[in-house]
Motif scaffolding. Sequence first.
Motif, mmCIF file in Angstrom:
data_model
loop_
_atom_site.group_PDB
_atom_site.id
_atom_site.type_symbol
_atom_site.label_atom_id
_atom_site.label_comp_id
_atom_site.label_asym_id
_atom_site.label_seq_id
_atom_site.Cartn_x
_atom_site.Cartn_y
_atom_site.Cartn_z
ATOM 1 N N GLU A 1 0.809 -1.010 0.058
ATOM 2 C CA GLU A 1 -0.058 -0.057 -0.147
ATOM 3 C C GLU A 1 1.007 1.203 -0.029
ATOM 4 O O GLU A 1 0.461 2.249 -0.514
ATOM 5 C CB GLU A 1 -0.757 -0.186 1.110
ATOM 6 C CG GLU A 1 -2.059 -1.038 1.139
ATOM 7 C CD GLU A 1 -3.023 -0.933 0.119
ATOM 8 O OE1 GLU A 1 -2.910 0.123 -0.480
ATOM 9 O OE2 GLU A 1 -3.554 -1.869 -0.345
ATOM 10 N N CYS A 2 1.967 1.089 0.891
ATOM 11 C CA CYS A 2 2.939 2.442 0.772
ATOM 12 C C CYS A 2 3.754 2.382 -0.400
ATOM 13 O O CYS A 2 4.753 3.124 -0.517
ATOM 14 C CB CYS A 2 3.697 2.236 1.969
ATOM 15 S SG CYS A 2 2.616 2.382 3.397
ATOM 16 N N HIS A 3 3.883 1.400 -1.382
ATOM 17 C CA HIS A 3 4.566 1.282 -2.326
ATOM 18 C C HIS A 3 6.260 0.956 -1.878
ATOM 19 O O HIS A 3 7.066 1.492 -2.607
ATOM 20 C CB HIS A 3 4.607 2.570 -3.282
ATOM 21 C CG HIS A 3 3.056 2.944 -3.669
ATOM 22 N ND1 HIS A 3 2.896 3.717 -4.743
ATOM 23 C CD2 HIS A 3 1.822 2.435 -3.347
ATOM 24 C CE1 HIS A 3 1.349 3.898 -4.926
ATOM 25 N NE2 HIS A 3 1.148 3.053 -3.977
ATOM 26 N N THR A 4 6.441 0.503 -0.873
ATOM 27 C CA THR A 4 7.670 0.224 -0.677
ATOM 28 C C THR A 4 8.071 -1.357 -0.960
ATOM 29 O O THR A 4 9.126 -1.639 -0.848
ATOM 30 C CB THR A 4 8.207 0.345 0.983
ATOM 31 O OG1 THR A 4 7.096 -0.388 1.570
ATOM 32 C CG2 THR A 4 8.065 1.755 1.191
ATOM 33 N N GLN A 5 7.007 -1.981 -1.556
ATOM 34 C CA GLN A 5 7.177 -3.375 -1.869
ATOM 35 C C GLN A 5 8.194 -3.798 -3.021
ATOM 36 O O GLN A 5 8.966 -4.646 -2.829
ATOM 37 C CB GLN A 5 5.871 -3.978 -2.163
ATOM 38 C CG GLN A 5 5.580 -5.449 -2.337
ATOM 39 C CD GLN A 5 5.813 -6.150 -1.113
ATOM 40 O OE1 GLN A 5 5.497 -5.653 0.246
ATOM 41 N NE2 GLN A 5 6.460 -7.232 -0.924
ATOM 42 N N ASN A 6 8.233 -2.986 -3.793
ATOM 43 C CA ASN A 6 8.887 -3.247 -5.099
ATOM 44 C C ASN A 6 10.489 -2.898 -5.182
ATOM 45 O O ASN A 6 10.994 -2.442 -6.397
ATOM 46 C CB ASN A 6 8.109 -2.970 -6.335
ATOM 47 C CG ASN A 6 6.795 -3.687 -6.469
ATOM 48 O OD1 ASN A 6 6.857 -4.783 -6.048
ATOM 49 N ND2 ASN A 6 5.748 -2.970 -6.798
ATOM 50 N N ILE A 7 10.719 -2.198 -4.060
ATOM 51 C CA ILE A 7 12.101 -1.538 -4.079
ATOM 52 C C ILE A 7 13.452 -2.490 -4.108
ATOM 53 O O ILE A 7 13.239 -3.433 -3.376
ATOM 54 C CB ILE A 7 12.391 -0.362 -2.970
ATOM 55 C CG1 ILE A 7 11.120 0.684 -3.166
ATOM 56 C CG2 ILE A 7 13.652 0.135 -3.071
ATOM 57 C CD1 ILE A 7 11.081 1.405 -1.879
ATOM 58 N N ASN A 8 14.218 -2.345 -5.026
ATOM 59 C CA ASN A 8 15.258 -3.127 -5.268
ATOM 60 C C ASN A 8 16.479 -2.804 -4.101
ATOM 61 O O ASN A 8 17.146 -2.012 -4.393
ATOM 62 C CB ASN A 8 15.767 -3.532 -6.545
ATOM 63 C CG ASN A 8 16.865 -4.506 -6.842
ATOM 64 O OD1 ASN A 8 17.209 -5.107 -5.798
ATOM 65 N ND2 ASN A 8 17.294 -4.741 -7.933
ATOM 66 N N LEU A 9 16.354 -3.764 -2.977
ATOM 67 C CA LEU A 9 17.307 -3.113 -2.060
ATOM 68 C C LEU A 9 18.935 -3.239 -2.507
ATOM 69 O O LEU A 9 19.768 -2.623 -1.910
ATOM 70 C CB LEU A 9 17.122 -3.707 -0.602
ATOM 71 C CG LEU A 9 15.988 -3.186 0.139
ATOM 72 C CD1 LEU A 9 15.885 -4.038 1.407
ATOM 73 C CD2 LEU A 9 16.134 -1.811 0.359
ATOM 74 N N TRP A 10 19.092 -4.411 -3.238
ATOM 75 C CA TRP A 10 20.486 -4.323 -3.700
ATOM 76 C C TRP A 10 21.122 -3.260 -4.182
ATOM 77 O O TRP A 10 22.201 -3.332 -4.206
ATOM 78 C CB TRP A 10 20.527 -5.737 -5.064
ATOM 79 C CG TRP A 10 20.038 -7.045 -4.295
ATOM 80 C CD1 TRP A 10 19.018 -7.682 -4.225
ATOM 81 C CD2 TRP A 10 21.115 -7.942 -3.216
ATOM 82 N NE1 TRP A 10 19.184 -8.897 -3.315
ATOM 83 C CE2 TRP A 10 20.529 -9.206 -2.872
ATOM 84 C CE3 TRP A 10 22.264 -7.604 -2.642
ATOM 85 C CZ2 TRP A 10 20.915 -9.810 -2.143
ATOM 86 C CZ3 TRP A 10 22.672 -8.639 -1.980
ATOM 87 C CH2 TRP A 10 22.284 -9.615 -1.526
ATOM 88 N N ASN A 11 20.186 -2.587 -5.098
ATOM 89 C CA ASN A 11 20.762 -1.461 -5.813
ATOM 90 C C ASN A 11 21.258 -0.364 -4.651
ATOM 91 O O ASN A 11 22.074 0.663 -4.745
ATOM 92 C CB ASN A 11 19.786 -0.978 -6.696
ATOM 93 C CG ASN A 11 19.500 -1.797 -7.791
ATOM 94 O OD1 ASN A 11 20.560 -2.679 -8.070
ATOM 95 N ND2 ASN A 11 18.559 -1.480 -8.541
#
Lengths: 397, 148
Positions: free
Chosen positions: B13-23
């Motif tokens: 819902e907050c749109h933090t789901q699809n962040i690629n943390l590796w980058n």
Amino acid sequence: MSKTGVIMCRCNGLNDSINFPAIVSKLAGRKEQIPAKIMVLACNPHSFTEIKNFVAEGDVSRLVIAACPSYLKGSYFLHLAHELGIAEQYVELINIREHCAWSLPDELEATERAVNLINMAIEKLKKVKDLGHWQAGKAFINRNKCDKCKRCVDECPNKAIELDGQGYPEVTSKCQRCGVCLGGCPLGVISLPAFRLEEVSAMLGPVSKVKETPVAVGFFCPHACEEADLSVNHGYGYPRNLYVIPVPCTGAVNMILVNDALSMGIDGVVVGGCENSQCQNKKGNEYALRRIKNQQQTMEEMFLEKERLTYMSFGEQYLPTAIIHTDKCSRCQECVSVCPFGAIHYSEVTDTVQVQKKKCRCCGTCASSCRSGAIQLPVTSDREILASIDLLASSGW
Amino acid sequence: MAKKRIIFCRSSECHTQNINLWNIRVDDELRKAEWHEIENCCQNLRSFQHLLEGDVIFVGCGRNVIGNFLLAQVKGRITFADIREEILWQGTEAVQKEKEIGLAIKLAMMQLKFRDSFRELTNYDIFRKNTEEYLSALKHVGPNPFKV
């Protein structure tokens, strides 16, 4: 005809202890059939279209938004309403997060309290009238009913009320909208934008219908509201039979409201505000204390217990305070004169400038005026800001 | 020296789901920290309570949302990287967003040294105590005679 709509925010699950569908069906079952919408994150910019459609489909012209405290997302919701063509006075924000979901673990109790709060807001919005003074952003005095007693002129802490040629009080542009004049007016002819006695009295109706005893209503100033919410954040629940109505300052609580509350059958009235000499509106709490004392005497004369009306402050020691480094301090006492809360004083005995912990609100006025850089704020400091700028600059920002 | 702990909230819902943390974690400073990814922190507040010790950086929504709650729980220092309102809900490109998130976390890490450690405050219950005392006094006084 104006129609009220209700938007309820589940706040990404934070408010899940409330049964929202039950509230929707209760609102739909009312005589005037109030449309309601449950949203997952009403403050999410992507929700704007949903809210827009809801307002358009339901032909809604007055909006109740039940979400988190108004000091968090209130300005966003007001902006959103403005975009939809709904003026500020037709929007009522209620806090169901701290007042219901976070303080009452039982779903039934939390839901019932949320329904009562929503009903209070709906009743308030029904009474809103467009007097045309909202745009001016200052207190409004109804000259047709004013008896020229000049009390508002004497009591205004900002000296913003002057007499015109005919002896009627006139509000000037110095008005800070604290409401102290409104609280003192014996005829109740003064109103603020989005705060009229008639509207607040209407909010008392649903509280008087609460079956639990004793039931009390609280008129809390913004600081008291925040302190109460902070207490809930730390795991101490809200009393379920205390219904809080936010007021601009405790000085804005007119005793007409207290009389209304007691005559409607509400068991008690709490006025929640700052401790002595902490009031941001200079004298609001002093006036409130004086008026309460007088009102208590009147109540006793009417054979009503004076305990039913009380003033409360909540310590104000939650925030860490400003720190003065004595080794750097030049004793110029500039901070003593600029502190808006009178929290700093110079001690001749110790030759030091000291911060009174109970009074300091950590506003930073002293730190910004200190030429020696001797005052440090625990929340933010010049060093922190400079370090942040360094980091951003080194990252090519 | 204890590692800094980064709690990253993942929420659709907050749109933090699809962040690629590796980058984001390729940065030297960020790599050194201890990373914890939690699903919907606000719904599972109790599930990561054991992580709230030492130096903590909370990455997700701003301090206003669950900040006060976390401040009450943390045994140490905590700062907040508000990536939800300030970055994810703004209309920038994905690559730019990742850069900004990395920077926001680094800023929050830097701010830690200016924060006070956890201090025990005993008067948070003053509101409840005062109101409960008042309500019990009201109970003792009896119902309002105007009550119908």
